[in-house]
Design a protein around this motif. Sequence first.
Motif, PDB file in Angstrom:
ATOM      1  N   ALA A   2      60.157  70.751  65.793  1.00  0.00           N
ATOM      2  CA  ALA A   2      60.466  71.079  64.402  1.00  0.00           C
ATOM      3  C   ALA A   2      60.091  72.528  64.088  1.00  0.00           C
ATOM      4  N   ILE A   3      60.834  73.120  63.153  1.00  0.00           N
ATOM      5  CA  ILE A   3      60.581  74.508  62.752  1.00  0.00           C
ATOM      6  C   ILE A   3      59.135  74.681  62.294  1.00  0.00           C
ATOM      7  N   LYS A   4      58.646  73.731  61.526  1.00  0.00           N
ATOM      8  CA  LYS A   4      57.270  73.814  61.018  1.00  0.00           C
ATOM      9  C   LYS A   4      56.265  73.879  62.178  1.00  0.00           C
ATOM     10  N   ASN A  35      58.258  75.893  52.372  1.00  0.00           N
ATOM     11  CA  ASN A  35      59.188  75.006  53.059  1.00  0.00           C
ATOM     12  C   ASN A  35      60.178  75.814  53.903  1.00  0.00           C
ATOM     13  N   PRO A  36      60.044  75.795  55.220  1.00  0.00           N
ATOM     14  CA  PRO A  36      60.951  76.576  56.063  1.00  0.00           C
ATOM     15  C   PRO A  36      62.371  76.013  56.127  1.00  0.00           C
ATOM     16  N   ASP A  37      62.588  74.831  55.573  1.00  0.00           N
ATOM     17  CA  ASP A  37      63.922  74.223  55.577  1.00  0.00           C
ATOM     18  C   ASP A  37      64.666  74.422  54.254  1.00  0.00           C
ATOM     19  N   ALA A  38      64.071  75.155  53.314  1.00  0.00           N
ATOM     20  CA  ALA A  38      64.618  75.243  51.966  1.00  0.00           C
ATOM     21  C   ALA A  38      65.848  76.142  51.838  1.00  0.00           C
ATOM     22  N   GLY A  39      66.035  77.099  52.768  1.00  0.00           N
ATOM     23  CA  GLY A  39      67.182  77.995  52.677  1.00  0.00           C
ATOM     24  C   GLY A  39      66.888  79.318  51.995  1.00  0.00           C
ATOM     25  N   TYR A  82      60.258  79.463  51.447  1.00  0.00           N
ATOM     26  CA  TYR A  82      59.217  79.871  52.393  1.00  0.00           C
ATOM     27  C   TYR A  82      58.875  81.312  52.052  1.00  0.00           C
ATOM     28  N   ILE A 116      63.639  80.173  60.813  1.00  0.00           N
ATOM     29  CA  ILE A 116      63.991  79.639  59.493  1.00  0.00           C
ATOM     30  C   ILE A 116      65.481  79.783  59.206  1.00  0.00           C
ATOM     31  N   ARG A 117      66.070  80.900  59.656  1.00  0.00           N
ATOM     32  CA  ARG A 117      67.492  81.173  59.409  1.00  0.00           C
ATOM     33  C   ARG A 117      67.857  80.897  57.949  1.00  0.00           C
TER      34      ARG A 117
END
Length: 192
Positions: A2-4, A35-39, A82, A116-117
Amino acid sequence: MAIKDQLAIFSSEAADCKICRLCNSRTQVVFGDGNPDAGLMIVGEAPGRDEDLQGVPFVGRSGKLLATLLDQELGIDRSGYYITNVVKCRPPDNRDPLPQEVEACNPYLESQLELIRPKVILTLGNFASKLLVGSKEGITKLRAHEYPSKFGWIVPTFHPSAALRGGGQVVAQMRADLIRVKKLMAAEPASA
């Protein structure tokens, strides 16, 4: 992985970093939070005193103002983005980071961006904006525009510390930039 979890590995590596002399005056490395998945990824300049003590970016007065603006304009809290800095250690007396310090931390920032992209990167102030946009222009010329990059749209705005010093006009300009972020978050991804 996972990214985290990958970010945690980089954060652990950064905690032991001794590449530049900032390691001699820091309390701790301030790697990133949220949150690294937030965009949405927010990039500032460097940790301040409160951040150095707590190990979390943007927890002082500037961070509180930023959090208020993000809540009011985007309706998000830290779970919606993030946040990190160009330099991961506090420069003494909050001086500007030196070029070799920015260079020393750049692999960490690049790793964060690669993992994160983000769809949108909100850069705060001159250092983050110039570095990520790849420009010599200052924030007053860079802001009010968006720039495509290989990582996502870059939206430069003033650092919240400038708003604390500059008052209502700077806050109004930051709000306008956050509206730009909101529109880009709803739009198609950038293509650099």
